[in-house]
Design a protein around this motif. Structure first.
Motif, mmCIF file in Angstrom:
data_model
loop_
_atom_site.group_PDB
_atom_site.id
_atom_site.type_symbol
_atom_site.label_atom_id
_atom_site.label_comp_id
_atom_site.label_asym_id
_atom_site.label_seq_id
_atom_site.Cartn_x
_atom_site.Cartn_y
_atom_site.Cartn_z
ATOM 1 N N ARG A 78 11.083 31.155 9.069
ATOM 2 C CA ARG A 78 10.550 30.446 10.226
ATOM 3 C C ARG A 78 11.414 29.209 10.492
ATOM 4 O O ARG A 78 11.981 28.632 9.555
ATOM 5 N N CYS A 92 2.945 25.484 9.007
ATOM 6 C CA CYS A 92 4.090 26.393 9.106
ATOM 7 C C CYS A 92 3.795 27.757 8.500
ATOM 8 O O CYS A 92 4.225 28.773 9.009
ATOM 9 N N SER A 97 9.354 35.108 9.926
ATOM 10 C CA SER A 97 9.329 34.737 11.332
ATOM 11 C C SER A 97 9.473 35.907 12.310
ATOM 12 O O SER A 97 8.913 35.863 13.399
ATOM 13 N N SER A 100 7.116 37.725 15.755
ATOM 14 C CA SER A 100 5.873 36.965 15.780
ATOM 15 C C SER A 100 4.700 37.949 15.814
ATOM 16 O O SER A 100 4.551 38.707 16.761
ATOM 17 N N VAL A 140 6.699 27.250 14.987
ATOM 18 C CA VAL A 140 6.632 28.240 13.917
ATOM 19 C C VAL A 140 7.403 29.530 14.188
ATOM 20 O O VAL A 140 7.491 30.388 13.304
ATOM 21 N N HIS A 141 7.956 29.681 15.398
ATOM 22 C CA HIS A 141 8.747 30.873 15.727
ATOM 23 C C HIS A 141 9.905 30.535 16.653
ATOM 24 O O HIS A 141 9.810 29.619 17.466
ATOM 25 N N ASP A 145 11.883 35.822 18.161
ATOM 26 C CA ASP A 145 10.728 36.340 17.410
ATOM 27 C C ASP A 145 9.602 36.706 18.367
ATOM 28 O O ASP A 145 8.942 37.734 18.234
#
Length: 179
Positions: A78, A92, A97, A100, A140-141, A145
């Protein structure tokens, strides 16, 4: 990284800093999802129950494909584990990653339910797009992703729709179409 930085940092503002973590957190969808499930069952009767069951099958397939098959194969970290510049608005998490899973699941659902409830198709895809973008905004992505997750989700939704149609034509009890 340029698109990630644009979405994660450049367009940041106070309102989106509140809205995006809310949109990206699954637990906030439990009550609305429960209301939708009850509504579909009441409005569509037997067909509604079958649609809900197909929805459960759909999410199981999309989530397992994403989390248990593709993510371990690709192994991409990620951005919040790789980049020092990430503006992180949610936990997180330890997972990988790509893709998603949020995007896979929500686009699979939007594809399936958008076909079952054509008059709400735009709303399903609008919510799916917001959830997908929230994953980048919250840090977080990566954009790829989310894009790949969206496409995988659409594919899974289309496959489940085909299974639904095939089995519905073969077995009247599984028919989800109003005739």
């Amino acid at each position: 990284v340029t698109v990630f930085v644009f979405i994660n940092q450049t367009i940041q503002n106070g309102v989106m800093d509140i809205v995006m973590p809310f949109i990206t957190t699954e637990s906030y969808f439990i009550v609305p999802l429960g209301v939708i499930i009850i509504g579909v069952a009441l409005l569509k009767k037997r067909q509604g129950v079958v649609i809900i069951l197909w929805g459960a099958v759909l999410i199981t397939i999309s989530d397992q494909l994403s989390s248990s098959v593709i993510k371990p194969m690709v192994g991409r970290l990620r951005p919040c584990h790789e980049l020092d510049i990430v503006r992180l608005l949610v936990d997180c998490g330890p997972g990988k990653s790509f893709p998603s899973s949020h995007a896979v699941n929500i686009f699979a659902a939007a594809t399936y339910f958008g076909e079952k409830f054509l008059h709400r198709r735009r709303e399903f895809y609008a919510v799916a797009a917001m959830v997908a973008i929230s994953r980048i905004y919250c840090g977080v992505h990566y954009p790829l992703d989310v894009l790949a997750g969206s496409l995988i989700g659409i594919l899974v939704g289309t496959v489940v729709l085909s299974l639904d149609k095939y089995l519905g034509e073969k077995y009247w009890l599984l028919d989800t179409e109003s005739r």
